[in-house]
Design a protein around this motif. Sequence first.
Motif, PDB file in Angstrom:
ATOM      1  N   GLY A 185      40.104  26.945  23.966  1.00 33.65           N
ATOM      2  CA  GLY A 185      41.817  27.021  22.836  1.00 33.65           C
ATOM      3  C   GLY A 185      41.284  28.520  22.669  1.00 33.65           C
ATOM      4  O   GLY A 185      39.980  28.394  21.706  1.00 33.65           O
ATOM      5  N   VAL A 186      41.912  29.543  23.027  1.00 35.78           N
ATOM      6  CA  VAL A 186      41.931  30.777  23.280  1.00 35.78           C
ATOM      7  C   VAL A 186      42.008  30.960  21.425  1.00 35.78           C
ATOM      8  O   VAL A 186      43.288  29.868  21.046  1.00 35.78           O
ATOM      9  CB  VAL A 186      42.599  31.586  23.617  1.00 35.78           C
ATOM     10  CG1 VAL A 186      42.896  33.110  23.163  1.00 35.78           C
ATOM     11  CG2 VAL A 186      42.102  31.450  25.123  1.00 35.78           C
ATOM     12  N   ASN A 187      41.066  31.200  20.831  1.00 34.80           N
ATOM     13  CA  ASN A 187      41.392  31.462  19.160  1.00 34.80           C
ATOM     14  C   ASN A 187      41.365  30.043  18.042  1.00 34.80           C
ATOM     15  O   ASN A 187      42.604  29.944  17.371  1.00 34.80           O
ATOM     16  CB  ASN A 187      42.600  32.625  18.992  1.00 34.80           C
ATOM     17  CG  ASN A 187      42.622  33.634  19.577  1.00 34.80           C
ATOM     18  OD1 ASN A 187      41.050  34.558  18.940  1.00 34.80           O
ATOM     19  ND2 ASN A 187      43.384  34.507  19.198  1.00 34.80           N
ATOM     20  N   GLY A 188      40.593  28.973  18.639  1.00 33.89           N
ATOM     21  CA  GLY A 188      41.176  28.064  18.671  1.00 33.89           C
ATOM     22  C   GLY A 188      42.522  27.123  18.767  1.00 33.89           C
ATOM     23  O   GLY A 188      42.707  26.064  17.681  1.00 33.89           O
ATOM     24  N   TYR A 189      42.702  27.233  19.917  1.00 32.57           N
ATOM     25  CA  TYR A 189      44.456  27.087  20.273  1.00 32.57           C
ATOM     26  C   TYR A 189      44.886  26.883  21.447  1.00 32.57           C
ATOM     27  O   TYR A 189      44.255  27.415  22.405  1.00 32.57           O
ATOM     28  CB  TYR A 189      45.265  27.717  19.463  1.00 32.57           C
ATOM     29  CG  TYR A 189      47.114  26.986  19.437  1.00 32.57           C
ATOM     30  CD1 TYR A 189      47.348  26.611  18.778  1.00 32.57           C
ATOM     31  CD2 TYR A 189      47.824  27.663  20.454  1.00 32.57           C
ATOM     32  CE1 TYR A 189      48.640  25.568  18.756  1.00 32.57           C
ATOM     33  CE2 TYR A 189      49.038  26.881  20.700  1.00 32.57           C
ATOM     34  CZ  TYR A 189      49.634  26.106  19.712  1.00 32.57           C
ATOM     35  OH  TYR A 189      50.467  25.699  19.809  1.00 32.57           O
ATOM     36  N   TYR A 190      45.469  25.441  21.329  1.00 32.27           N
ATOM     37  CA  TYR A 190      45.689  25.362  23.110  1.00 32.27           C
ATOM     38  C   TYR A 190      46.812  24.717  23.072  1.00 32.27           C
ATOM     39  O   TYR A 190      47.369  24.232  22.604  1.00 32.27           O
ATOM     40  CB  TYR A 190      44.697  24.118  22.917  1.00 32.27           C
ATOM     41  CG  TYR A 190      45.020  23.418  24.625  1.00 32.27           C
ATOM     42  CD1 TYR A 190      44.301  23.956  25.826  1.00 32.27           C
ATOM     43  CD2 TYR A 190      45.424  22.062  25.157  1.00 32.27           C
ATOM     44  CE1 TYR A 190      44.450  23.578  27.609  1.00 32.27           C
ATOM     45  CE2 TYR A 190      45.959  20.956  26.184  1.00 32.27           C
ATOM     46  CZ  TYR A 190      45.462  22.188  27.157  1.00 32.27           C
ATOM     47  OH  TYR A 190      45.554  21.596  28.659  1.00 32.27           O
ATOM     48  N   GLN A 191      47.673  25.084  24.250  1.00 36.06           N
ATOM     49  CA  GLN A 191      49.282  24.555  24.225  1.00 36.06           C
ATOM     50  C   GLN A 191      49.139  23.783  25.306  1.00 36.06           C
ATOM     51  O   GLN A 191      48.880  24.560  26.393  1.00 36.06           O
ATOM     52  CB  GLN A 191      50.273  26.023  24.259  1.00 36.06           C
ATOM     53  CG  GLN A 191      51.309  25.597  24.728  1.00 36.06           C
ATOM     54  CD  GLN A 191      52.332  25.357  23.637  1.00 36.06           C
ATOM     55  OE1 GLN A 191      51.880  25.810  22.378  1.00 36.06           O
ATOM     56  NE2 GLN A 191      52.551  23.952  23.821  1.00 36.06           N
ATOM     57  N   SER A 192      50.190  22.750  25.133  1.00 35.83           N
ATOM     58  CA  SER A 192      49.574  22.056  26.767  1.00 35.83           C
ATOM     59  C   SER A 192      51.173  22.325  27.983  1.00 35.83           C
ATOM     60  O   SER A 192      51.778  23.561  27.145  1.00 35.83           O
ATOM     61  CB  SER A 192      50.050  20.624  26.722  1.00 35.83           C
ATOM     62  OG  SER A 192      51.802  20.852  25.581  1.00 35.83           O
ATOM     63  N   SER A 193      51.322  22.136  28.831  1.00 36.94           N
ATOM     64  CA  SER A 193      52.252  21.873  29.462  1.00 36.94           C
ATOM     65  C   SER A 193      53.545  21.550  29.669  1.00 36.94           C
ATOM     66  O   SER A 193      53.272  20.439  28.960  1.00 36.94           O
ATOM     67  CB  SER A 193      51.899  22.988  31.082  1.00 36.94           C
ATOM     68  OG  SER A 193      51.424  21.328  31.286  1.00 36.94           O
ATOM     69  N   SER A 247      35.647  24.756  23.498  1.00 37.18           N
ATOM     70  CA  SER A 247      35.702  24.243  25.005  1.00 37.18           C
ATOM     71  C   SER A 247      35.859  23.049  24.096  1.00 37.18           C
ATOM     72  O   SER A 247      34.692  22.768  23.854  1.00 37.18           O
ATOM     73  CB  SER A 247      34.177  24.732  25.722  1.00 37.18           C
ATOM     74  OG  SER A 247      34.794  25.860  25.569  1.00 37.18           O
ATOM     75  N   PHE A 248      36.238  22.209  25.546  1.00 36.12           N
ATOM     76  CA  PHE A 248      36.616  21.236  24.903  1.00 36.12           C
ATOM     77  C   PHE A 248      37.166  20.130  26.182  1.00 36.12           C
ATOM     78  O   PHE A 248      37.385  21.125  27.236  1.00 36.12           O
ATOM     79  CB  PHE A 248      37.680  20.460  23.482  1.00 36.12           C
ATOM     80  CG  PHE A 248      39.229  21.049  23.787  1.00 36.12           C
ATOM     81  CD1 PHE A 248      40.086  20.180  24.911  1.00 36.12           C
ATOM     82  CD2 PHE A 248      39.128  21.943  23.607  1.00 36.12           C
ATOM     83  CE1 PHE A 248      41.479  20.583  24.690  1.00 36.12           C
ATOM     84  CE2 PHE A 248      40.808  23.163  23.872  1.00 36.12           C
ATOM     85  CZ  PHE A 248      41.734  22.167  24.032  1.00 36.12           C
ATOM     86  N   ALA A 249      37.026  18.992  26.275  1.00 34.40           N
ATOM     87  CA  ALA A 249      37.821  17.943  27.002  1.00 34.40           C
ATOM     88  C   ALA A 249      39.302  17.374  26.376  1.00 34.40           C
ATOM     89  O   ALA A 249      39.493  16.906  25.651  1.00 34.40           O
ATOM     90  CB  ALA A 249      36.641  16.633  27.918  1.00 34.40           C
ATOM     91  N   ILE A 250      40.563  17.162  27.639  1.00 38.31           N
ATOM     92  CA  ILE A 250      41.126  17.076  27.366  1.00 38.31           C
ATOM     93  C   ILE A 250      41.994  15.557  28.193  1.00 38.31           C
ATOM     94  O   ILE A 250      41.895  15.851  29.120  1.00 38.31           O
ATOM     95  CB  ILE A 250      42.575  17.735  26.841  1.00 38.31           C
ATOM     96  CG1 ILE A 250      43.828  16.953  26.445  1.00 38.31           C
ATOM     97  CG2 ILE A 250      42.604  18.257  28.352  1.00 38.31           C
ATOM     98  CD1 ILE A 250      44.198  18.203  25.616  1.00 38.31           C
TER      99      ILE A 250
END
Length: 253
Positions: A185-193, A247-250
């Motif tokens: 997550g860049v800048n603590g943010y993740y966007q799904s497709s 960094s994380f897993a989804i």
Amino acid sequence: MSVALYEFPLCEKVRNYLRLEHLFARLHEAKSATTENQHLYFLEVLFNMLELLERLDLRTDFLRDIDGHERKLEHWSKHPDIDTEALENALQSLRSLSAEIKKNKKLGANLREEKFLSAIRQRFAIPGGVTSFDVPMLFCWLKQPEQVKQNNMSQWLTQLQLIETTMQTLMSFLREKGRFHETQGVNGYYQSSQVSSDEKLELVRVRCDNADGFYPVLSGSRNRFGIKFMQLNTETGTSTPVTQIVSFAIASC
């Protein structure tokens, strides 16, 4: 590493399944208790379960989900590389559950009609309302031999077995639809497709290192969602957005 797994339901049905799963886990843990206060905790959780069951139409959701999984399995059976034995076992399990559910017009109804539980249930809604002078019947039960109480609790849980087994089976099918993959997550943010309209998501699972006090917050819909990581601050009781790479897993199910 302190790894935490967060699960975010994207529809009301899965939200209810997760709540049931949580309550069943607490019930089984409380059942192995040996003190009176722990037995009271078991009853408190059991009554929470009954209250939730009274508000839900689980029978309809269960049968609809089982039918959907059956159709998918029958479609996969035509694939040349499918494990036929595993598929047949899964189909047999679903059909057996469906037959049992169809026999029960109201899941959990027998437990809700238990006379002893009905007699004491209302007192649990009152703060401090389960003292010996409030509910002498309950106090007497707490003083029974441990084996008597264990037999009672096992009997009550048995009446919820069909609900628990069906819920576990359906959640297992759902979780197996998504495989974890590492991302950031860049800048603590993740966007799904974007997800196609014919494969709407029902559950998002996030696995991350919990040592730094970050936790994810999900917003969006079954077609598209975003995850924002927040920094926990127990002293102020507030949380602030994380601005670094996380960094994380989804897994999307």
